[in-house]
Scaffold this active site. Structure first.
Site, short mmCIF file in Angstrom:
data_model
loop_
_atom_site.label_atom_id
_atom_site.label_comp_id
_atom_site.label_asym_id
_atom_site.label_seq_id
_atom_site.Cartn_x
_atom_site.Cartn_y
_atom_site.Cartn_z
N TYR A 1 -5.53 1.55 -8.89
CA TYR A 1 -5.57 0.86 -7.61
C TYR A 1 -6.74 -0.12 -7.60
CZ TYR A 1 -2.28 4.29 -5.69
OH TYR A 1 -1.18 5.06 -5.44
N LYS B 1 -9.05 4.88 -8.58
CA LYS B 1 -9.63 3.88 -7.69
C LYS B 1 -10.26 2.72 -8.46
CE LYS B 1 -9.59 3.87 -3.90
NZ LYS B 1 -8.54 3.27 -3.04
N GLU C 1 -0.89 -0.95 -6.72
CA GLU C 1 -0.35 -1.27 -5.40
C GLU C 1 0.54 -2.49 -5.37
OE1 GLU C 1 -4.33 -3.41 -5.52
OE2 GLU C 1 -3.57 -1.45 -6.15
N ASP D 1 7.01 -1.46 15.38
CA ASP D 1 7.22 -2.20 14.15
C ASP D 1 8.04 -3.43 14.51
OD1 ASP D 1 7.10 -1.25 10.91
OD2 ASP D 1 8.42 -2.93 11.37
N HIS E 1 -6.73 -3.27 -4.98
CA HIS E 1 -6.85 -3.80 -3.62
C HIS E 1 -7.76 -5.03 -3.59
CE1 HIS E 1 -4.67 -0.36 -2.03
NE2 HIS E 1 -5.48 0.46 -2.67
N ASP F 1 -7.89 0.15 3.01
CA ASP F 1 -7.99 -0.33 1.62
C ASP F 1 -7.69 -1.81 1.52
OD1 ASP F 1 -8.85 1.84 0.19
OD2 ASP F 1 -6.86 2.63 -0.19
N ARG G 1 -9.58 12.76 -7.23
CA ARG G 1 -8.37 12.64 -8.05
C ARG G 1 -8.74 12.24 -9.48
NH1 ARG G 1 -5.30 8.50 -4.12
NH2 ARG G 1 -7.49 7.90 -3.81
#
Length: 373
Positions: A94, A75, A118, A198, A96, A270, A15
């Site tokens: 991102y 990333k 995120e 869930d 994380h 992640d 990406r």
């Protein structure tokens, strides 16, 4: 503002942070766009496309970082990228950090202002910059899981949808958020026998209403997860706690009780993964076996479909990139409390409460104050 988008160097990450269309919008607003040569090729965007949109191509990442103020990535920075970061840089991508204490420390040491996709919020506590990749990862989880269930790929040799006179394979989806709902959608479309668990009854009700008797909805307990993993051919884990490490909902003992050749796909990897037996893998080497159960734990699942994923991501990030460039990071965060939720590191400190608490509990980093622009 000088905005730079480098070529991604994480393993098999194809990406890119900005599309040519996004470049055109930003240059029209008066900003200078720097694109590392070749950054968009794997996503289907040639250097000439960026130049035609008004970007200036640079030959190397060193040059791009040296000349940019706002770095727009996909990333988290890799080891060789960290030394290019300066205190005057704003990093948007991102991160994380809850699962990456060493990266958090490195960003703090460099004094960079780091805003994480995120943890940028939206109305109703949504995560709008994570959502498009969650949808893609959830859909791909079933796709890659189905592939690895094939015998040549190491699986038990079953077809998710079965065949006339042959029962469909059982799929367990853990988590009914965006990624989980997307996984359910594809699994149902492939005519699998689908169960979703869930602890949010409202989410289960919505799935039950949508799919009626085609999906089994179960309230999430340790007993329920143990019961349904034991019979599943494919388990997809999608649990997310914003800013925190994912809870380990499938234990090693549960994995040991699964059928040989079953497949587990950990979409939450992640954030540390939601299976006790998970460890990060890459597209180049995506699976490993624990007790005869294949684990697919690729940390950048949407990177395998970079053209689709880049368009989907930039559609969501572009308004925030524009705001950061138009107003500067301080004013942009003052104007938009949702964007302020993305601030993870600034001035050598952790600025996101959940990330700080997560890392502070490990005695690696002390909790920081809440975000302030």
């Amino acid at each position: 503002m000088r905005i730079g988008s480098p070529r991604e160097i994480k393993n098999e990450e194809h990406r890119v942070g900005l599309t040519p269309a996004a470049v055109r919008e930003l240059t029209a607003a008066g900003h200078t766009l720097l694109i590392e040569s070749g950054a968009g090729v794997d996503a289907g965007f040639a250097d000439a496309d960026y130049e035609a949109s008004g970007a200036r191509l640079v030959a190397s990442a060193d040059e791009l970082y040296a000349q940019s103020e706002l770095i727009v990535k996909v990333k988290e920075p890799q080891r060789q990228e960290l030394d290019r970061l300066r205190p005057d840089h704003v990093l948007f991508g991102y991160l994380h950090l809850a699962a990456e204490p060493e990266l958090a420390r490195a960003l703090m040491d460099r004094g960079v202002t780091a805003i994480a996709y995120e943890t940028v919020t939206g109305p109703g506590n949504s995560l709008p910059l994570l959502a498009p990749m969650s949808r893609i990862a959830g859909r791909m989880a079933v796709q890659v899981g189905a592939h690895h269930l094939e015998k040549p790929a190491g699986g038990m040799g079953v077809l998710l949808g079965g065949a006339p006179g042959v029962a469909a394979a059982r799929v367990l989806v853990i988590g009914a958020g965006i990624a989980g709902t997307s996984a359910v959608e594809i699994a149902v479309g492939m005519q699998a026998d689908v169960t979703v668990v869930d602890n949010d009854v409202g989410k289960l009700e919505r799935l039950a209403s949508r799919y009626e008797n085609r999906v089994r909805t179960v309230y999430s307990t340790a007993d329920a997860i143990a019961r349904y993993t034991a019979d599943a051919a494919l388990v997809v884990g999608t649990v997310l706690v914003p800013g925190r490490s994912a809870p380990k909902l499938v234990t090693r003992d549960m994995v040991a009780g699964m059928r040989a050749g079953a497949v587990m796909v950990d979409v939450a990897i992640d954030q540390g993964g939601c299976f006790e037996t998970s460890r990060p893998t890459t597209h180049a080497d995506p699976v490993y076996s624990v007790d005869g159960v294949l684990h697919y734990c690729v940390t950048n699942i949407p990177g395998a479909v970079p053209r689709t994923a880049t368009h989907a991501l930039v559609n969501s990030t572009l308004p925030h990139v524009r705001s950061l460039a138009d107003h500067g990071w301080r004013k942009a965060l003052e104007r938009d409390p949702h964007l302020a939720g993305g601030l993870n590191v600034q001035g050598g400190s952790l600025r996101h409460p959940a990330v700080a608490a997560e890392l502070g509990r490990s005695d690696i980093l002390a909790p920081a104050t809440p975000p302030t622009p």
